[in-house]
Each structure stands twice: as C-alpha cells, then as structure tokens.
Design a protein around this motif. Structure first.
Motif, short mmCIF file in Angstrom:
data_model
loop_
_atom_site.label_atom_id
_atom_site.label_comp_id
_atom_site.label_asym_id
_atom_site.label_seq_id
_atom_site.Cartn_x
_atom_site.Cartn_y
_atom_site.Cartn_z
N GLU A 189 0.84 -1.20 0.00
CA GLU A 189 0.00 0.00 0.00
C GLU A 189 0.87 1.25 0.00
O GLU A 189 2.05 1.20 0.34
CB GLU A 189 -0.93 0.00 1.22
N ILE A 190 0.27 2.37 -0.38
CA ILE A 190 0.96 3.65 -0.39
C ILE A 190 0.58 4.42 0.86
O ILE A 190 -0.59 4.45 1.25
CB ILE A 190 0.61 4.46 -1.66
N LYS A 191 1.57 4.99 1.55
CA LYS A 191 1.33 5.70 2.79
C LYS A 191 1.91 7.11 2.75
O LYS A 191 2.91 7.36 2.08
CB LYS A 191 1.96 4.94 3.96
N LEU A 192 1.27 8.00 3.50
CA LEU A 192 1.75 9.36 3.67
C LEU A 192 2.20 9.52 5.12
O LEU A 192 1.64 8.88 6.02
CB LEU A 192 0.66 10.38 3.38
N PRO A 193 3.21 10.36 5.38
CA PRO A 193 3.64 10.58 6.77
C PRO A 193 2.58 11.33 7.57
O PRO A 193 1.72 12.01 6.99
CB PRO A 193 4.92 11.41 6.60
#
Length: 246
Positions: A189-193
């Motif tokens: 999956e793609i994550k943001l901080p």
C-alpha cells in the motif's frame, strides 16, 4: 482474491507480459473516428472505483491516437506532457537505447511523470501499429484536484509499479518468479507521513516514491526514488512511500 485485487494484479503484471490478452476490438464510426474503449477503461484499477461523474470526466479527457510501427510515443528525459493507455498493438520500453520490455493492451504508460514531474525515465516506441487513449497532464491534474479518489487510486497503482522497478533489481526479489513477485507487490500500500513527518516502517519493506527522507539526526537526506533500509526517518510533507510487510 477479490475482484479489485485481481485487477491490480493483472495491471501490474502487464509490463512483464504475464497477462496474455487477445486483440481488443476497435470500433470505428462511419466518420472514421475510433470509439473510446469504455468497457476496458472501467476495468483499470485506478478508474474502477470512481463514481460515474468523475469517470465520465476522465473519459472525456481521453483522446484516441494512432501511431504507425516504429513511431516514438515518448522519449527518455523529455518533460511530462501526459499519459496513455494502450488499446491495441504493442510498444517497447527502451532505456538508453536498450529494450527493457514489450507491453500491449491495457498497459498504462507515463503516469509517474504526470504524478511526480520527473522527466521521462524511458523511451516508448511502437512495435506494431498502436492505438492508445491519451490524456494531457493538465486535464488529469484538474480532475484530480476535485477527486481525491482518483488521485489516491492513481498514486496507489503507480507506486506499486514504481516499487516493482526498484525492488525487482534487488535480492531476494530478483530471484523470485515474476508472477510471485507481482502478487507480493499487489498486497502493498501507499502511505503518507503523519503531521510530524513520521510513519511506522518496522517490519516493512519501503520504497520512497516521491519526496525526501532524513535520518533523525539529519545527517543523511535520501531523495526519491529510493528503497528505504532503515525504520527511523523524518519525511517531507509531500512524501509518499510504498510499504509491504516483509
């Protein structure tokens, strides 16, 4: 495996030729205009979850283009100007004049330059006559500004492709069978901080897709694109990271 996972797996597998499709049917109107392949576009993972209004905006933004055998569709190091989906035919992906792969119907090309602003990382040349649906960057970005679902869907798909390119050159992944590697990637999956620039990387494989990552003491700044070998970083606000359980 649910239907969405299958779509992602099929799309990710396309660059490796894992999904052998027959020739797509191309409808030509009495005026000689190529009809947009609506049904095919609805199956693409980054479009499949959109509500009808947003999907129709993207569909309107697409224009059909045809290229003869040997034509250059994209050139390495050129600036971004759009992306396209192959409707029929095949193209080869070249880096520094060396053919890296051949892809065909259903493949999305050029999305990372649209999303990141990076120059083209490869050239794309028609192996056969090719029909594509092309969308200009300005058009797509205008739609994404009003649809986080489209933006997130495209980022998720593109980031998995990006991770495929980076991790596929490293061990142990370079030793895996391609279909196993693609299935493994599809589960990521793609994550943001968070607001403090932090995310949990423990037990994860990480690929910095865009932005920067710094060690806590700021002694080292990592610029995208890059694989992340540690677990303690402070990320820039624009960072996006592909994560997969080890």
């Amino acid at each position: 495996m649910d239907s969405v996972a299958k779509k992602i797996l099929n799309a990710l597998g396309a660059p490796f030729g894992l999904n052998k499709r027959g020739k797509e049917r191309i409808d030509v109107s009495s005026k000689g205009e190529i009809e947009k392949p609506v049904d095919m576009l609805r199956t693409l993972p980054w479009l499949s979850k959109l509500d009808e209004e947003v999907f129709q905006k993207v569909l309107t933004g697409f224009e059909c283009r045809q290229f003869p055998e040997g034509a250059s569709l994209l050139k390495e190091e050129d600036p971004d100007n759009g992306m396209f989906v192959i409707v029929s035919g095949k193209v080869k992906i070249e880096i520094r004049g060396i053919t890296m792969d051949e892809v065909g119907s259903g493949s999305l090309i050029g999305e990372m330059s649209v999303l990141t602003g990076y120059p083209r990382s490869a050239s794309v040349v028609a192996v056969t006559q090719v029909t594509v649906v092309w969308i200009e960057s300005s058009t797509l970005k205008a739609i994404m500004k009003k649809s986080t679902e489209l933006e997130n869907g495209l980022w998720e798909f593109a980031s998995k492709r990006f991770a495929m390119n980076l991790l596929g050159k490293k061990e142990p992944y370079s030793q895996w069978e391609q279909n196993i590697f693609v299935q493994w990637l599809a589960a990521g999956e793609i994550k943001l901080p968070n607001e403090n620039g932090w995310m949990d990387l423990k037990g994860k494989v990480g690929v910095l897709v865009i932005g920067t990552a710094a060690l806590h003491d700021r002694s080292t700044i990592i610029k995208s694109p890059a694989t992340l070998t540690g677990t303690e970083y402070i990320f820039s606000k624009d960072a996006r990271v592909y994560l997969r359980d080890k």
